[in-house]
Design a protein around this motif. Sequence first.
Motif, PDB file in Angstrom:
ATOM      1  N   GLU A   1     -10.940  -3.358  10.859  1.00  0.00           N
ATOM      2  CA  GLU A   1     -10.010  -4.059  11.741  1.00  0.00           C
ATOM      3  C   GLU A   1     -10.516  -5.450  12.115  1.00  0.00           C
ATOM      4  OE1 GLU A   1      -9.195  -1.010  14.639  1.00  0.00           O
ATOM      5  OE2 GLU A   1      -8.029   0.003  13.051  1.00  0.00           O
ATOM      6  N   SER A   2     -11.841  -5.616  12.117  1.00  0.00           N
ATOM      7  CA  SER A   2     -12.366  -6.943  12.435  1.00  0.00           C
ATOM      8  C   SER A   2     -12.337  -7.866  11.213  1.00  0.00           C
ATOM      9  CB  SER A   2     -13.796  -6.822  12.963  1.00  0.00           C
ATOM     10  OG  SER A   2     -14.658  -6.507  11.906  1.00  0.00           O
ATOM     11  N   GLY A   3     -11.798  -7.367  10.092  1.00  0.00           N
ATOM     12  CA  GLY A   3     -11.559  -8.249   8.953  1.00  0.00           C
ATOM     13  C   GLY A   3     -12.684  -8.313   7.940  1.00  0.00           C
ATOM     14  N   LEU A   4     -13.615  -7.365   7.992  1.00  0.00           N
ATOM     15  CA  LEU A   4     -14.711  -7.367   7.028  1.00  0.00           C
ATOM     16  C   LEU A   4     -14.220  -6.899   5.654  1.00  0.00           C
ATOM     17  CD1 LEU A   4     -17.791  -7.939   7.278  1.00  0.00           C
ATOM     18  CD2 LEU A   4     -18.098  -5.480   7.272  1.00  0.00           C
ATOM     19  N   THR A   5     -14.741  -7.525   4.622  1.00  0.00           N
ATOM     20  CA  THR A   5     -14.423  -7.107   3.267  1.00  0.00           C
ATOM     21  C   THR A   5     -15.340  -5.939   2.893  1.00  0.00           C
ATOM     22  OG1 THR A   5     -13.980  -9.427   2.811  1.00  0.00           O
ATOM     23  CG2 THR A   5     -14.185  -7.954   0.907  1.00  0.00           C
ATOM     24  N   MET A   6     -14.750  -4.873   2.357  1.00  0.00           N
ATOM     25  CA  MET A   6     -15.542  -3.673   2.124  1.00  0.00           C
ATOM     26  C   MET A   6     -15.221  -3.024   0.782  1.00  0.00           C
ATOM     27  SD  MET A   6     -14.837  -2.259   5.968  1.00  0.00           S
ATOM     28  CE  MET A   6     -15.676  -0.710   6.031  1.00  0.00           C
ATOM     29  N   VAL A   7     -16.282  -2.524   0.123  1.00  0.00           N
ATOM     30  CA  VAL A   7     -16.113  -1.663  -1.048  1.00  0.00           C
ATOM     31  C   VAL A   7     -16.758  -0.334  -0.690  1.00  0.00           C
ATOM     32  CG1 VAL A   7     -16.590  -1.313  -3.489  1.00  0.00           C
ATOM     33  CG2 VAL A   7     -16.247  -3.635  -2.605  1.00  0.00           C
ATOM     34  N   VAL A   8     -15.966   0.729  -0.799  1.00  0.00           N
ATOM     35  CA  VAL A   8     -16.443   2.022  -0.322  1.00  0.00           C
ATOM     36  C   VAL A   8     -16.362   3.051  -1.453  1.00  0.00           C
ATOM     37  CG1 VAL A   8     -16.119   3.843   1.394  1.00  0.00           C
ATOM     38  CG2 VAL A   8     -15.568   1.470   1.976  1.00  0.00           C
ATOM     39  N   VAL A   9     -17.524   3.572  -1.844  1.00  0.00           N
ATOM     40  CA  VAL A   9     -17.531   4.727  -2.726  1.00  0.00           C
ATOM     41  C   VAL A   9     -17.528   5.947  -1.829  1.00  0.00           C
ATOM     42  CG1 VAL A   9     -18.856   6.068  -4.399  1.00  0.00           C
ATOM     43  CG2 VAL A   9     -18.785   3.570  -4.581  1.00  0.00           C
ATOM     44  N   SER A  10     -16.475   6.741  -1.914  1.00  0.00           N
ATOM     45  CA  SER A  10     -16.373   7.890  -1.011  1.00  0.00           C
ATOM     46  C   SER A  10     -15.238   8.766  -1.466  1.00  0.00           C
ATOM     47  CB  SER A  10     -16.117   7.396   0.412  1.00  0.00           C
ATOM     48  OG  SER A  10     -15.706   8.463   1.233  1.00  0.00           O
ATOM     49  N   HIS A  11     -15.327  10.012  -1.081  1.00  0.00           N
ATOM     50  CA  HIS A  11     -14.232  10.924  -1.401  1.00  0.00           C
ATOM     51  C   HIS A  11     -13.488  11.352  -0.156  1.00  0.00           C
ATOM     52  CE1 HIS A  11     -16.572  11.827  -5.326  1.00  0.00           C
ATOM     53  NE2 HIS A  11     -15.878  10.713  -5.397  1.00  0.00           N
ATOM     54  N   GLU A  12     -13.653  10.558   0.920  1.00  0.00           N
ATOM     55  CA  GLU A  12     -12.918  10.847   2.156  1.00  0.00           C
ATOM     56  C   GLU A  12     -11.466  10.391   1.969  1.00  0.00           C
ATOM     57  OE1 GLU A  12     -13.966  12.433   4.761  1.00  0.00           O
ATOM     58  OE2 GLU A  12     -16.128  12.485   4.323  1.00  0.00           O
ATOM     59  N   MET A  13     -10.640  11.288   1.433  1.00  0.00           N
ATOM     60  CA  MET A  13      -9.266  10.897   1.087  1.00  0.00           C
ATOM     61  C   MET A  13      -8.442  10.474   2.280  1.00  0.00           C
ATOM     62  SD  MET A  13      -7.520  12.371  -2.086  1.00  0.00           S
ATOM     63  CE  MET A  13      -7.135  14.038  -1.863  1.00  0.00           C
ATOM     64  N   ARG A  14      -8.625  11.193   3.401  1.00  0.00           N
ATOM     65  CA  ARG A  14      -7.826  10.847   4.583  1.00  0.00           C
ATOM     66  C   ARG A  14      -8.110   9.417   5.005  1.00  0.00           C
ATOM     67  NH1 ARG A  14      -8.033  14.731   8.792  1.00  0.00           N
ATOM     68  NH2 ARG A  14      -7.738  12.924  10.137  1.00  0.00           N
ATOM     69  N   PHE A  15      -9.398   9.079   5.017  1.00  0.00           N
ATOM     70  CA  PHE A  15      -9.786   7.729   5.393  1.00  0.00           C
ATOM     71  C   PHE A  15      -9.221   6.719   4.393  1.00  0.00           C
ATOM     72  CE2 PHE A  15     -13.013   4.237   5.402  1.00  0.00           C
ATOM     73  CZ  PHE A  15     -12.772   3.788   6.685  1.00  0.00           C
ATOM     74  N   ALA A  16      -9.315   7.036   3.119  1.00  0.00           N
ATOM     75  CA  ALA A  16      -8.799   6.140   2.085  1.00  0.00           C
ATOM     76  C   ALA A  16      -7.303   5.897   2.273  1.00  0.00           C
ATOM     77  CB  ALA A  16      -9.063   6.736   0.707  1.00  0.00           C
ATOM     78  N   ARG A  17      -6.603   6.965   2.548  1.00  0.00           N
ATOM     79  CA  ARG A  17      -5.147   6.842   2.687  1.00  0.00           C
ATOM     80  C   ARG A  17      -4.754   5.900   3.813  1.00  0.00           C
ATOM     81  NH1 ARG A  17      -1.332  10.360   0.645  1.00  0.00           N
ATOM     82  NH2 ARG A  17      -2.152  11.937  -0.777  1.00  0.00           N
ATOM     83  N   ASP A  18      -5.448   5.992   4.960  1.00  0.00           N
ATOM     84  CA  ASP A  18      -4.970   5.097   6.016  1.00  0.00           C
ATOM     85  C   ASP A  18      -5.789   3.831   6.195  1.00  0.00           C
ATOM     86  OD1 ASP A  18      -5.666   7.901   7.934  1.00  0.00           O
ATOM     87  OD2 ASP A  18      -6.996   6.162   7.875  1.00  0.00           O
ATOM     88  N   ALA A  19      -6.861   3.648   5.419  1.00  0.00           N
ATOM     89  CA  ALA A  19      -7.607   2.403   5.601  1.00  0.00           C
ATOM     90  C   ALA A  19      -7.696   1.552   4.334  1.00  0.00           C
ATOM     91  CB  ALA A  19      -9.014   2.703   6.116  1.00  0.00           C
ATOM     92  N   ALA A  20      -7.618   2.169   3.156  1.00  0.00           N
ATOM     93  CA  ALA A  20      -7.859   1.399   1.932  1.00  0.00           C
ATOM     94  C   ALA A  20      -6.636   0.592   1.520  1.00  0.00           C
ATOM     95  CB  ALA A  20      -8.260   2.338   0.802  1.00  0.00           C
ATOM     96  N   ASP A  21      -6.899  -0.605   0.988  1.00  0.00           N
ATOM     97  CA  ASP A  21      -5.823  -1.393   0.411  1.00  0.00           C
ATOM     98  C   ASP A  21      -5.585  -0.958  -1.031  1.00  0.00           C
ATOM     99  OD1 ASP A  21      -5.395  -3.363   2.572  1.00  0.00           O
ATOM    100  OD2 ASP A  21      -7.504  -3.821   2.150  1.00  0.00           O
ATOM    101  N   ARG A  22      -6.667  -0.471  -1.656  1.00  0.00           N
ATOM    102  CA  ARG A  22      -6.605  -0.225  -3.092  1.00  0.00           C
ATOM    103  C   ARG A  22      -7.628   0.847  -3.407  1.00  0.00           C
ATOM    104  NH1 ARG A  22      -8.635  -3.866  -7.232  1.00  0.00           N
ATOM    105  NH2 ARG A  22      -9.391  -5.176  -5.554  1.00  0.00           N
ATOM    106  N   VAL A  23      -7.284   1.694  -4.366  1.00  0.00           N
ATOM    107  CA  VAL A  23      -8.229   2.713  -4.814  1.00  0.00           C
ATOM    108  C   VAL A  23      -8.475   2.507  -6.309  1.00  0.00           C
ATOM    109  CG1 VAL A  23      -8.674   5.188  -5.120  1.00  0.00           C
ATOM    110  CG2 VAL A  23      -7.450   4.384  -3.088  1.00  0.00           C
ATOM    111  N   VAL A  24      -9.765   2.552  -6.672  1.00  0.00           N
ATOM    112  CA  VAL A  24     -10.162   2.363  -8.056  1.00  0.00           C
ATOM    113  C   VAL A  24     -10.739   3.676  -8.549  1.00  0.00           C
ATOM    114  CG1 VAL A  24     -11.915   1.254  -9.489  1.00  0.00           C
ATOM    115  CG2 VAL A  24     -10.610  -0.112  -7.845  1.00  0.00           C
ATOM    116  N   PHE A  25     -10.256   4.148  -9.694  1.00  0.00           N
ATOM    117  CA  PHE A  25     -10.797   5.391 -10.244  1.00  0.00           C
ATOM    118  C   PHE A  25     -11.674   5.075 -11.447  1.00  0.00           C
ATOM    119  CE2 PHE A  25     -10.466   8.882 -13.376  1.00  0.00           C
ATOM    120  CZ  PHE A  25     -11.084   9.883 -12.639  1.00  0.00           C
ATOM    121  N   MET A  26     -12.932   5.517 -11.375  1.00  0.00           N
ATOM    122  CA  MET A  26     -13.871   5.280 -12.476  1.00  0.00           C
ATOM    123  C   MET A  26     -14.126   6.566 -13.237  1.00  0.00           C
ATOM    124  SD  MET A  26     -16.877   2.768 -11.085  1.00  0.00           S
ATOM    125  CE  MET A  26     -17.755   2.783 -12.645  1.00  0.00           C
TER     126      MET A  26
END
Lengths: 227, 255
Positions: free
Chosen positions: B198-223
């Motif tokens: 929310e404070s505007g930090l740019t972030m790359v997150v490797v994680s399987h926390e789907m709930r968090f990804a759904r409401d916080a991520a702009d984009r999901v990358v699958f490797m």
Amino acid sequence: MSAFERFLESFFNPKLMLRYWPDIAQGMLVTVEIALAVLASGLALGLGLALARSYRIAPVSAAIVVFVDVFRALPPLVLILIIYFGLPSVGVNLSAFAVLWLVLSLVLAAFAEEAIWAGILSVRRGQWDAARSTGLGFGQALIHVVLPQAVRLAIPPLTNRTIAITKNTALGTVIGVGEVINQAQTAVSFSGNATPLMMAAVGYLAIFAPVVALGAFIEKRFAWRRA
Amino acid sequence: MTSGPLAANGAERPILQVRGLVKRFGALEVLKGIDFAVAPQELVFVIGPSGSGKSTLLRCCNRLEEPDEGSIMVDGVELTDPRCDINAMRRRIGMVFQSFNLYPHLSALRNVTLALRKVLRKSRREADEIGRAALARVGLSDKVAAYPAELSGGQQQRVAIARALSLEPKIMLFDEPTSALDPELVGSVLATMRDMRESGLTMVVVSHEMRFARDAADRVVFMDGGRIVEEGTPEKIFTAPENPRARAFVAEIAR
Ligand SMILES: Nc1ncnc2c1ncn2[C@@H]1O[C@H](COP(=O)(O)OP(=O)(O)OP(=O)(O)O)[C@@H](O)[C@H]1O
Ligand SMILES: [Mg+2]
């Protein structure tokens, strides 16, 4: 004279104690001096070598390994004799005190390098990663993050080793360093009585019992839990 | 942070731009040509099976691993350039690890201030001030003097986040920040990350926390297998991925 009286007479003779205590005390002082000098220079050199090895420069590491193996493998007495009787023939004259100090310092340095290096290796990679990821350079990460942990791990093995090596100051007697055993032996040969040696033993206890206790304290103090 | 007029017209330069990244460990090619960009203030999630190269990708982005081929630009600076001052760049790239990696011999505050003192050369007073503020930001004002062994996993991870944050990074890389935590401690770390987002930090997150990804991520990358095989909005990746491997993987972690 009963057997017990004869035992007291030849091991704890009060007259001889009175006569020889200044010599024994003088010897104890020399022992403490050498032990402290060996402690300071041996640990400092060992630490320096372990740090140098961390940079993993192949020829440097190889030289350190050779040094460590040689000084750990050879009995200190052999080294003392070689250096004391060998060096003059190549034109280097060191006092008996200096030879004893030099040899024991090098032996302690070898063991200290070994222990600290093992400590450095056992610090987990994540510690380096974390330190480097915040912008610390290799040397900074080594000094501020890895070394403090490595030293803590090295302290228990190093404490015992340090005590054992400082006790080797007794070897100085073979080259005539006036430490406590040497003083006692001289007194024994003059008096034909073992009392001075018992005094030397008590002298060792007085010097090293506190060191052993301090070692145990240090070990406990630094045995902190890993996060 | 000012996002400036550039943000408005969408022509902003990416904070992180990875091109053609290849990384090998001996004969094993772990990253097989990764192209990846992260815009300012974006939060990108990276998911994928174990061994697909997620950690290696993050570790190449601050050169904890040396890339074999390709280019990595952070805030316009080419990291693989031999003239690049990597230590100066690294403090702009915060990194948070699965195993926290706090320094066990230092208090929480000293964990945070070490780099402030030794890298940024701040005075002890100034470093302590920044350190306390960073710990306050992650909700640990009362733990400044605590040693890592005295903290819960969630608290340790928040100290680690504070340690990275205090250097004011341009981008933060998280490698499975919650997967070593007991379930009841995950929330506090995610709350901290949400706050950073929310404070505007740019972030790359490797994680399987789907709930968090759904409401916080702009984009999901699958490797998968050292490649990025699919990317899109969380909605798309988690509900209707096109790649069959992604579909199987998402079904697996959703269970
Ligand atoms: N230092 C290393 N030396 C050799 N092989 C490595 C090294 N680091 C990683 N690998 C290998 O690279 C591959 C990718 O590893 P990486 O840790 O990037 O995967 P990951 O996607 O993060 O997996 P996980 O979900 O299990 O964390 C794996 O096959 C791993 O064994
Ligand atoms: Mg990983």
